[in-house]
Design an enzyme around this catalytic site. Structure first.
Site, PDB file in Angstrom:
ATOM      1  N   GLU A 189      10.991  -2.755   2.570  1.00  0.00           N
ATOM      2  CA  GLU A 189      11.149  -2.111   3.878  1.00  0.00           C
ATOM      3  C   GLU A 189      11.774  -3.053   4.908  1.00  0.00           C
ATOM      4  O   GLU A 189      11.084  -3.901   5.486  1.00  0.00           O
ATOM      5  CB  GLU A 189       9.774  -1.663   4.372  1.00  0.00           C
TER       6      GLU A 189
ATOM      7  N   GLN B 105      -0.135   5.971  12.515  1.00  0.00           N
ATOM      8  CA  GLN B 105       0.396   5.013  11.528  1.00  0.00           C
ATOM      9  C   GLN B 105       1.924   5.146  11.433  1.00  0.00           C
ATOM     10  O   GLN B 105       2.452   6.247  11.245  1.00  0.00           O
ATOM     11  CB  GLN B 105      -0.231   5.348  10.168  1.00  0.00           C
TER      12      GLN B 105
ATOM     13  N   ASP C 242       0.959  -6.063  -0.238  1.00  0.00           N
ATOM     14  CA  ASP C 242       1.296  -5.488   1.078  1.00  0.00           C
ATOM     15  C   ASP C 242       1.605  -6.659   2.001  1.00  0.00           C
ATOM     16  O   ASP C 242       0.727  -7.236   2.623  1.00  0.00           O
ATOM     17  CB  ASP C 242       0.090  -4.693   1.602  1.00  0.00           C
TER      18      ASP C 242
ATOM     19  N   HIS D 230      10.977   2.485   5.845  1.00  0.00           N
ATOM     20  CA  HIS D 230       9.901   2.330   4.850  1.00  0.00           C
ATOM     21  C   HIS D 230      10.389   2.862   3.483  1.00  0.00           C
ATOM     22  O   HIS D 230       9.875   3.853   2.975  1.00  0.00           O
ATOM     23  CB  HIS D 230       8.689   3.132   5.348  1.00  0.00           C
TER      24      HIS D 230
ATOM     25  N   ARG E 128       5.673  11.601   1.551  1.00  0.00           N
ATOM     26  CA  ARG E 128       5.254  10.389   0.827  1.00  0.00           C
ATOM     27  C   ARG E 128       6.400   9.946  -0.095  1.00  0.00           C
ATOM     28  O   ARG E 128       6.443  10.254  -1.295  1.00  0.00           O
ATOM     29  CB  ARG E 128       4.002  10.666   0.007  1.00  0.00           C
TER      30      ARG E 128
HETATM   31  O1  TA6 Z   1       4.396  -0.605   4.546  1.00  0.00           O
HETATM   32  C1  TA6 Z   1       3.147  -0.915   4.044  1.00  0.00           C
HETATM   33  C2  TA6 Z   1       2.096  -0.025   4.706  1.00  0.00           C
HETATM   34  O2  TA6 Z   1       1.931  -0.359   6.062  1.00  0.00           O
HETATM   35  C3  TA6 Z   1       0.805  -0.134   3.902  1.00  0.00           C
HETATM   36  O3  TA6 Z   1      -0.177  -0.857   4.618  1.00  0.00           O
HETATM   37  C4  TA6 Z   1       0.409   1.315   3.650  1.00  0.00           C
HETATM   38  O4  TA6 Z   1      -0.362   1.835   4.712  1.00  0.00           O
HETATM   39  C5  TA6 Z   1       1.801   1.952   3.574  1.00  0.00           C
HETATM   40  O5  TA6 Z   1       2.515   1.345   4.646  1.00  0.00           O
HETATM   41  C6  TA6 Z   1       1.768   3.445   3.556  1.00  0.00           C
HETATM   42  O6  TA6 Z   1       1.774   3.929   4.837  1.00  0.00           O
HETATM   43  P1  TA6 Z   1       1.761   5.527   4.984  1.00  0.00           P
HETATM   44  O7  TA6 Z   1       1.671   5.787   6.428  1.00  0.00           O
HETATM   45  O8  TA6 Z   1       3.043   6.027   4.374  1.00  0.00           O
HETATM   46  O9  TA6 Z   1       0.569   5.985   4.191  1.00  0.00           O
END
Ligand code: TA6
Length: 331
Positions: free
Chosen positions: A306, A127, A247, A202, A109
């Site tokens: 990002e 994700q 966001d 990111h 994180r």
């Molecule tokens: O980059 C923004 C995002 O897509 C948010 O919607 C939130 O989910 C963030 O990324 C964090 O993503 P993660 O997978 O690191 O929890």
């Protein structure tokens, strides 16, 4: 020199390093690193101590590269994930949550997660895709002709990735450290069918106090507001201040981004190439605590800017290469 003055050619030269893009030889060198058909060599000999040193954070193997100025960058081999960028004065430039795990197959994180082949939950994959927890190998560590320290890492498709996303690929990541920090990813389609993907860095910037941060570079840009079901709006604020959950995917704006961190009296400049979009994200106090799992108040010390290519996704023909680069430095 006003931060507007940085010559774009200088950006490309400094951001990508002589080993990547100054002239096609650099790109060819990176492509060769990405696509050499020979079996991947055993990880190169231990890097010269003056440039790179192996270590561990938690249960993860790391590589730290050092610039002659005294600055240093550390990355976990899992995900080729930059977890720290410390200036010569020791100041940490990236945010990593104190609750972040450093365990195999768990995302970190903070730092600079590598996003591929899917951004966010815009498709059926995990994700932000699977590269951020993939196993990468170190291909080379050294100094480029401009004395920047660099590390080149590589990964490729596996049975596990093909089970999720049925395409052969190779990816290289080059981290370049001088008075700034650059990350450059190259994706090669090693299969015989075209594929499309989204990609991004990111990047979690550490800020002194989010309430005193302003952002320039997205004025009048169209953006998908993820907090409002991705409805497309136009940015009317100048400069942009981040209040509550923000966001947004700012679309097709390759301009440089200025992050003014008033509490630290400094401006960060984010330059990029290949990434047409830029995402600006902070979870806000409530979400930081509930779904993101940050410690109390941590959300005020982070801002995600990002560089990404999301809309449209990248279309890559068999045998073709695509690169995306960001460079961050202090004005
Ligand atoms: O980059 C923004 C995002 O897509 C948010 O919607 C939130 O989910 C963030 O990324 C964090 O993503 P993660 O997978 O690191 O929890």
């Amino acid at each position: 020199m006003s931060p507007y003055d940085l010559d774009r050619r200088e950006f490309l030269k400094r951001a990508l390093g002589a080993g990547l893009v100054v002239g096609t030889s650099g790109l060819a060198a990176c492509a060769k690193a990405a696509s050499s058909s020979a079996p991947a060599p055993a990880p190169s000999a231990p890097p010269a101590p003056s440039v790179g040193v192996r270590g561990r954070v938690g249960q993860l193997e790391t590589l730290t590269i050092r610039h002659s100025s005294g600055s240093a960058a550390t990355l976990a081999l899992q995900g080729a994930h930059v977890t720290s960028w410390r200036r010569a004065n020791g100041e940490e430039m990236l945010f990593v949550s104190e609750s972040s795990p450093y365990v195999p197959l768990e995302p970190i994180r903070g730092g600079i997660p590598v996003i591929f082949p899917q951004f966010g939950n815009r498709g059926p994959l995990p994700q932000h895709g699977f590269l951020k927890t993939a196993s990468w190998e170190v291909v080379e560590v050294g100094r480029d002709p401009k004395a920047a320290a660099f590390a080149l890492l590589r990964t490729r498709d596996t049975d596990a990735t093909r089970a999720l996303w049925p395409h052969p690929f190779r990816a290289t990541l080059r981290v370049t450290l001088d008075d700034g920090l650059a990350t450059a990813i190259t994706i090669e389609n090693t299969g015989d069918a075209p594929f499309s993907f989204e990609c991004g860095f990111h990047t979690y910037h550490r800020v002194g106090d989010l309430r005193q941060v302003t952002i320039r570079g997205v004025e009048r840009a169209r953006y998908q507001d993820h907090v409002a079901k991705d409805v497309v709006k136009t940015e009317v604020r100048s400069p942009l201040r981040v209040r509550g959950e923000v966001d947004r995917v700012y679309l097709r704006r390759p301009d440089r981004i200025f992050i003014r961190d008033e509490s630290r009296d400094r401006t960060l400049i984010v330059d990029r190439a290949g990434f047409g979009d830029v995402v600006i994200w902070n979870p806000g106090e409530a979400k930081a605590r509930t779904s993101i799992g940050l410690a109390d108040g941590e959300y005020l010390t982070m801002l995600c800017v990002e560089p990404a290519q999301i809309d449209p996704p990248v279309q890559l023909a068999p045998g073709s290469l695509w690169s995306g680069v960001q460079r961050v430095h202090i004005a």
